[in-house]
Scaffold this active site. Structure first.
Site, PDB file in Angstrom:
ATOM      1  N   ARG A  71      -0.102  -7.114   3.744  1.00  0.00           N
ATOM      2  CA  ARG A  71      -0.637  -8.148   2.954  1.00  0.00           C
ATOM      3  C   ARG A  71       0.808  -9.103   2.661  1.00  0.00           C
ATOM      4  O   ARG A  71       1.854  -8.679   3.084  1.00  0.00           O
ATOM      5  CB  ARG A  71      -0.459  -7.412   1.364  1.00  0.00           C
ATOM      6  CG  ARG A  71      -2.110  -7.062   1.283  1.00  0.00           C
ATOM      7  CD  ARG A  71      -2.116  -6.245  -0.092  1.00  0.00           C
ATOM      8  NE  ARG A  71      -1.408  -5.186  -0.529  1.00  0.00           N
ATOM      9  CZ  ARG A  71      -0.238  -5.193  -1.097  1.00  0.00           C
ATOM     10  NH1 ARG A  71       0.191  -6.459  -1.662  1.00  0.00           N
ATOM     11  NH2 ARG A  71       0.545  -4.313  -1.033  1.00  0.00           N
ATOM     12  N   TYR A 199      -5.622  -9.633   8.715  1.00  0.00           N
ATOM     13  CA  TYR A 199      -5.376  -8.447   8.396  1.00  0.00           C
ATOM     14  C   TYR A 199      -5.707  -7.750   7.006  1.00  0.00           C
ATOM     15  O   TYR A 199      -5.436  -8.357   5.834  1.00  0.00           O
ATOM     16  CB  TYR A 199      -3.749  -8.130   8.381  1.00  0.00           C
ATOM     17  CG  TYR A 199      -3.450  -6.773   8.052  1.00  0.00           C
ATOM     18  CD1 TYR A 199      -3.602  -5.846   8.916  1.00  0.00           C
ATOM     19  CD2 TYR A 199      -3.126  -6.124   6.866  1.00  0.00           C
ATOM     20  CE1 TYR A 199      -3.156  -4.460   8.982  1.00  0.00           C
ATOM     21  CE2 TYR A 199      -2.849  -4.890   6.506  1.00  0.00           C
ATOM     22  CZ  TYR A 199      -2.801  -3.990   7.792  1.00  0.00           C
ATOM     23  OH  TYR A 199      -2.609  -2.702   7.492  1.00  0.00           O
ATOM     24  N   LYS A 208      -8.564  -5.734  -2.434  1.00  0.00           N
ATOM     25  CA  LYS A 208      -7.573  -6.348  -3.431  1.00  0.00           C
ATOM     26  C   LYS A 208      -7.786  -7.289  -4.226  1.00  0.00           C
ATOM     27  O   LYS A 208      -7.646  -7.433  -5.474  1.00  0.00           O
ATOM     28  CB  LYS A 208      -6.184  -6.147  -3.074  1.00  0.00           C
ATOM     29  CG  LYS A 208      -5.589  -4.849  -2.226  1.00  0.00           C
ATOM     30  CD  LYS A 208      -5.552  -3.884  -3.426  1.00  0.00           C
ATOM     31  CE  LYS A 208      -5.228  -2.275  -3.206  1.00  0.00           C
ATOM     32  NZ  LYS A 208      -4.644  -1.857  -2.172  1.00  0.00           N
ATOM     33  N   HIS A 228      -5.189   0.116  -9.706  1.00  0.00           N
ATOM     34  CA  HIS A 228      -4.962   0.559  -8.504  1.00  0.00           C
ATOM     35  C   HIS A 228      -4.542   1.835  -8.519  1.00  0.00           C
ATOM     36  O   HIS A 228      -3.507   2.536  -8.303  1.00  0.00           O
ATOM     37  CB  HIS A 228      -3.517  -0.202  -8.224  1.00  0.00           C
ATOM     38  CG  HIS A 228      -3.301  -0.179  -6.698  1.00  0.00           C
ATOM     39  ND1 HIS A 228      -2.256  -0.438  -6.265  1.00  0.00           N
ATOM     40  CD2 HIS A 228      -3.890   0.144  -5.627  1.00  0.00           C
ATOM     41  CE1 HIS A 228      -1.908  -0.354  -4.889  1.00  0.00           C
ATOM     42  NE2 HIS A 228      -3.200   0.117  -4.436  1.00  0.00           N
ATOM     43  N   SER A 250       1.431   0.680  -3.352  1.00  0.00           N
ATOM     44  CA  SER A 250       1.061   0.772  -2.048  1.00  0.00           C
ATOM     45  C   SER A 250       1.936   1.722  -1.132  1.00  0.00           C
ATOM     46  O   SER A 250       2.982   1.737  -1.242  1.00  0.00           O
ATOM     47  CB  SER A 250       0.965  -0.675  -1.328  1.00  0.00           C
ATOM     48  OG  SER A 250       0.104  -1.601  -2.216  1.00  0.00           O
ATOM     49  N   CYS A 252       2.441   4.801  -1.461  1.00  0.00           N
ATOM     50  CA  CYS A 252       3.126   5.724  -2.193  1.00  0.00           C
ATOM     51  C   CYS A 252       2.266   7.062  -2.808  1.00  0.00           C
ATOM     52  O   CYS A 252       2.804   7.848  -3.456  1.00  0.00           O
ATOM     53  CB  CYS A 252       3.900   5.212  -3.635  1.00  0.00           C
ATOM     54  SG  CYS A 252       5.189   3.750  -3.023  1.00  0.00           S
ATOM     55  N   ASP A 279      -8.132   4.640  -3.953  1.00  0.00           N
ATOM     56  CA  ASP A 279      -7.226   3.309  -4.004  1.00  0.00           C
ATOM     57  C   ASP A 279      -7.485   2.483  -5.337  1.00  0.00           C
ATOM     58  O   ASP A 279      -6.657   1.968  -5.934  1.00  0.00           O
ATOM     59  CB  ASP A 279      -7.319   2.485  -2.886  1.00  0.00           C
ATOM     60  CG  ASP A 279      -6.263   1.430  -2.629  1.00  0.00           C
ATOM     61  OD1 ASP A 279      -5.049   1.719  -2.600  1.00  0.00           O
ATOM     62  OD2 ASP A 279      -6.819   0.314  -2.589  1.00  0.00           O
ATOM     63  N   ARG A 376      -3.324   1.294   9.956  1.00  0.00           N
ATOM     64  CA  ARG A 376      -4.341   1.920   9.283  1.00  0.00           C
ATOM     65  C   ARG A 376      -5.630   2.549   9.730  1.00  0.00           C
ATOM     66  O   ARG A 376      -5.888   1.960  11.096  1.00  0.00           O
ATOM     67  CB  ARG A 376      -4.765   0.723   8.228  1.00  0.00           C
ATOM     68  CG  ARG A 376      -3.634   0.085   7.367  1.00  0.00           C
ATOM     69  CD  ARG A 376      -3.660   0.585   5.980  1.00  0.00           C
ATOM     70  NE  ARG A 376      -2.643   0.115   5.287  1.00  0.00           N
ATOM     71  CZ  ARG A 376      -2.247   0.569   3.823  1.00  0.00           C
ATOM     72  NH1 ARG A 376      -3.305   1.197   3.211  1.00  0.00           N
ATOM     73  NH2 ARG A 376      -1.146   0.207   2.971  1.00  0.00           N
TER      74      ARG A 376
HETATM   75  P1  GTP Z   1      -2.157   2.374  -0.045  1.00  0.00           P
HETATM   76  O1  GTP Z   1      -3.259   2.736   0.674  1.00  0.00           O
HETATM   77  O2  GTP Z   1      -1.350   1.465   0.691  1.00  0.00           O
HETATM   78  O3  GTP Z   1      -2.469   1.687  -1.444  1.00  0.00           O
HETATM   79  O4  GTP Z   1      -1.256   3.881   0.037  1.00  0.00           O
HETATM   80  P2  GTP Z   1      -1.247   5.149  -0.817  1.00  0.00           P
HETATM   81  O5  GTP Z   1      -0.655   5.027  -2.081  1.00  0.00           O
HETATM   82  O6  GTP Z   1      -2.848   5.422  -0.370  1.00  0.00           O
HETATM   83  O7  GTP Z   1      -0.361   5.950   0.286  1.00  0.00           O
HETATM   84  P3  GTP Z   1      -0.547   7.190   1.220  1.00  0.00           P
HETATM   85  O8  GTP Z   1      -1.142   8.507   0.613  1.00  0.00           O
HETATM   86  O9  GTP Z   1      -1.639   6.618   2.418  1.00  0.00           O
HETATM   87  O10 GTP Z   1       0.821   7.676   1.468  1.00  0.00           O
HETATM   88  C1  GTP Z   1       1.599   6.867   1.993  1.00  0.00           C
HETATM   89  C2  GTP Z   1       2.773   7.559   2.798  1.00  0.00           C
HETATM   90  O11 GTP Z   1       3.537   8.371   1.635  1.00  0.00           O
HETATM   91  C3  GTP Z   1       2.167   8.168   3.892  1.00  0.00           C
HETATM   92  O12 GTP Z   1       3.128   8.182   4.880  1.00  0.00           O
HETATM   93  C4  GTP Z   1       2.437   9.846   3.594  1.00  0.00           C
HETATM   94  O13 GTP Z   1       2.823  10.520   4.405  1.00  0.00           O
HETATM   95  C5  GTP Z   1       3.741   9.740   2.320  1.00  0.00           C
HETATM   96  N1  GTP Z   1       3.364  10.497   1.013  1.00  0.00           N
HETATM   97  C6  GTP Z   1       2.216  10.832   0.670  1.00  0.00           C
HETATM   98  N2  GTP Z   1       2.340  11.724  -0.463  1.00  0.00           N
HETATM   99  C7  GTP Z   1       3.573  11.955  -0.381  1.00  0.00           C
HETATM  100  C8  GTP Z   1       4.342  13.171  -0.904  1.00  0.00           C
HETATM  101  O14 GTP Z   1       3.774  14.032  -1.668  1.00  0.00           O
HETATM  102  N3  GTP Z   1       5.563  13.541  -0.736  1.00  0.00           N
HETATM  103  C9  GTP Z   1       6.153  12.651   0.455  1.00  0.00           C
HETATM  104  N4  GTP Z   1       7.349  12.920   0.660  1.00  0.00           N
HETATM  105  N5  GTP Z   1       5.597  11.898   0.917  1.00  0.00           N
HETATM  106  C10 GTP Z   1       4.104  11.432   0.634  1.00  0.00           C
HETATM  107  C1  SPV Z   2      -2.215  -1.700  -0.234  1.00  0.00           C
HETATM  108  O1  SPV Z   2      -1.395  -2.252   0.264  1.00  0.00           O
HETATM  109  O2  SPV Z   2      -2.282  -1.200  -1.510  1.00  0.00           O
HETATM  110  C2  SPV Z   2      -3.485  -1.254   0.482  1.00  0.00           C
HETATM  111  C3  SPV Z   2      -3.757  -1.782   1.593  1.00  0.00           C
HETATM  112  O3  SPV Z   2      -4.331  -0.360  -0.237  1.00  0.00           O
HETATM  113  S1  SPV Z   2      -4.437  -3.313   1.669  1.00  0.00           S
HETATM  114  O4  SPV Z   2      -5.749  -3.503   1.939  1.00  0.00           O
HETATM  115  O5  SPV Z   2      -3.712  -4.304   2.665  1.00  0.00           O
HETATM  116  O6  SPV Z   2      -4.083  -4.079   0.318  1.00  0.00           O
HETATM  117 MN    MN Z   3      -3.798   0.389  -2.320  1.00  0.00          MN
END
Ligand code: GTP
Ligand code: SPV
Ligand code: MN
Length: 597
Positions: A71, A199, A208, A228, A250, A252, A279, A376
């Protein structure tokens, strides 16, 4: 020429066609035959690569331009009639000026190309909480992703009938020029115009742009909330399921938490997690006065790196069929995919995300990354082994707890509970987190990200906090309890103090026990923290000292978080001037007094 029964859609579409001048216009009816033909076409032009049909049936690969991998927050605009309505943390331009600028860019942008018309529903078709959009795009990749991420096609048009209320979404890939890239929301017009990107969040306009930016504005006016947040159901050994919504910025940890597999001893007792969403949550007050959540999406657009059998088995399983992979690496030996953290065997005969053929292990040893950090997968939610039986429930699920969280190496404890809704709103409003690869720009910089909505709020953030407070008043004593977590606390050597992933279940259990009034807590300056021994650490390799660090509030550090002249909460709130709700100012005073006591 495509002819639609809905006059409003037809009129708008004709206007956009006249501007973009596509050679052809194709209505996406949602049929498998049409989607199959589009996949074939995308493979024939090289836009997508077919993966191993036996190992990854129905899966495809797509690579975006090197300058178009996340983004772009600095090119994202909220075009409200006045700048104040967009607020100090959104980019703003007057609608007329922006329309004029963009029209010049869209003019003739689809000459020689096909425009696809995608009717789509955010939320189950026909749910009272669902909303309909139509996206016009010249990208097959967008069509195929939207077909996974949303409900598309004729049933959506049937459901819309002759209703003129739909979100008007226009996307043109143009020449992917980053200098002319714009992601623009016109909340008052329910319109989204995106150009020069191909993208994810920039172009899958249901996600979003609509489900957060436009929807947050609609929610404010209509008395509901677009957040979110993931949605998960936690089932206890008695078979009762309680629902938690959690907002993390994002990349996290939302997808991971939404699909977690409990530690073995809890699994054996009969605990289980069900995924409703990973999400986005749309939250409405139900007939019983409680808060109900639906997931407006139908798929997961998840971060690939770090996803493994061990860290997130359910996400990985979800990607085993009918999935589109973007910017990961390819294993050319068997046409499967790979990314950092998948396993310890990077392919020797690899194509890295930019398209170069490389020796994987050597490339990594030299400091390279085979997959882009924001690569992704787009996977259908129905693939997920732990998808909730309530996933399609048009009424949504009742929410017991709301959890905020960020990526903070210091300061924020593993978990704490707010005193009440107003304080919880303050806790969300003052969230901070280290930036990630999900957006273009520096990574690892701590910034304020209120409710994980900094990049996604469709109006003035101060008014959005006001809306949270309003919703709390309506919910009264039926309001969910509000918590804050941090899985990312580090020691002085930079190691994570908390194991995270499935073990986060231990924190969720404390949260639900608090909601049920089953466990006491210690009142501290920032709210309530667990009493020693109340977080289940059975089978965990964690020292008493580390656990103590995880749960201790360092008042000096917190005061700095309040008072720092550049990054502090005070400074942050000041930019909202008179629009800051007085309740937020009150809570800030309380926090400061508590920290100084
Ligand atoms: P968006 O799709 O961008 O909104 O991201 P998200 O909030 O769904 O994050 P996601 O669960 O994909 O995790 C993002 C990164 O954080 C990945 O590389 C995970 O491996 C890492 N991660 C997730 N949960 C944990 C955790 O509990 N501890 C640690 N150390 N890393 C984590
Ligand atoms: C985020 O960035 O919080 C996502 C991926 O979930 S995107 O769809 O690119 O916003
Ligand atoms: Mn997201």
């Amino acid at each position: 020429m495509v002819q639609l029964a809905n006059k409003s859609v037809q009129t708008w579409m004709e206007e956009m066609i006249a501007m973009c001048m596509p050679d052809e216009v194709v209505l996406i009816d949602g049929s498998e035959a049409q989607l199959a033909a589009l996949r074939e076409e995308a493979v024939s032009t090289g836009e997508m690569i077919k993966l191993n049909e036996e190992k990854l049936p129905g899966c495809y690969y797509h690579r975006t331009a090197e300058n178009d991998v996340a983004r772009v927050e600095d090119r994202t605009f909220i075009c409200t009639p006045t700048e104040e309505e967009a607020g100090p943390i959104n980019n703003w331009m007057a609608p007329d000026e922006m329309y004029a600028k963009l029209k010049a860019l869209y003019n003739g942008s689809m000459k020689g190309r096909t425009m696809y018309v995608i009717p789509y529903s955010m939320g189950p078709v026909g749910s009272p909480f669902s909303k309909i959009g139509v996206e016009l795009t010249d990208s097959i990749y967008v069509v195929l992703n939207m077909a996974i991420m949303t409900r598309i096609g004729q049933p959506v048009l049937d459901s819309l009938g002759d209703n003129p209320e739909f979100v008007k979404c226009l996307h043109a890939k143009k020449d992917v020029n980053p200098d002319d890239r714009y992601i623009v929301q016109f909340p008052q017009d329910s319109a989204i115009w995106s150009i020069n990107s191909a993208y994810g969040g920039n172009v899958l306009l249901g996600k979003k742009c609509f489900a957060l930016r436009i929807a947050s504005y609609l929610g404010k006016n209509e008395g509901w909330m677009a957040e979110h947040m993931l949605i998960l159901g936690l089932e206890n050994p008695e078979g009762e399921v309680k629902y938690i919504c959690a907002a993390f910025p994002s990349a996290c940890g939302k997808t991971n938490l939404a699909m977690l597999i409990p530690p073995e001893h809890l699994r054996e007792k009969g605990y289980k997690v069900w995924t409703v969403g990973d999400d986005i949550s749309w939250l409405n007050i139900g007939p019983d006065g409680r808060l109900y959540a639906i997931n407006p999406e139908a798929g997961f657009f998840g971060v690939a790196p770090g996803t493994s059998e061990k860290s997130n088995f359910n996400a990985l399983e979800s990607t085993k069929q009918g999935t589109i992979f973007t910017n990961v690496a390819i294993n050319n030996d068997d046409m499967t995919v790979w990314w950092e953290g998948l396993d310890k065997n990077p392919p020797v005969n690899a194509t890295e995300w930019k398209g170069a053929k490389v020796n994987g292990p050597e490339y990594i040893a030299a400091g390279g990354k085979l997959a882009h950090p924001n690569s992704r997968f787009t996977a259908p939610a129905k693939n997920c082994p732990c998808i909730s039986p309530e996933f399609e429930n048009p009424q949504g699920v009742p929410v017991d707890a709301i959890v905020f969280g960020g990526r903070r190496a210091k300061c924020a404890p593993l978990v704490y509970q707010s005193r009440d809704w107003q304080h919880g709103t303050f806790v969300g409003a003052t969230m901070a987190s280290e930036t990630t690869a999900a957006a273009a720009g520096a990574v690892g910089v701590v910034r304020r990200d209120p409710m994980a909505m900094k990049p996604f709020v469709g109006y003035n953030m101060a008014d959005y906090w006001g809306h949270w407070l309003e919703m709390g008043k309506k919910l009264g004593d039926k309001a969910p309890k509000i918590f804050h977590v941090n899985w990312f606390r580090k020691d002085d050597e930079g190691n994570f103090l908390w194991p995270g992933f499935g073990d986060n279940m231990r924190v969720l259990l404390w949260i639900l026990d608090r909601c049920a009034g089953k466990v006491d807590a210690d009142e501290v300056a920032v709210g309530y923290v667990p009493k020693p021994g109340d977080i289940d650490t059975a089978g965990l390799d964690i020292s008493e000292d580390d656990l103590k660090t995880l749960l201790t509030i360092d008042k000096t550090e917190w005061l700095k978080d309040v008072e720092d002249p550049e990054t502090g909460i005070k400074q942050y709130f000041a930019q909202f001037g008179d629009r800051l709700p007085k309740e937020m100012a009150e809570e800030l005073e309380k926090l400061e007094a508590n920290l100084k006591a």
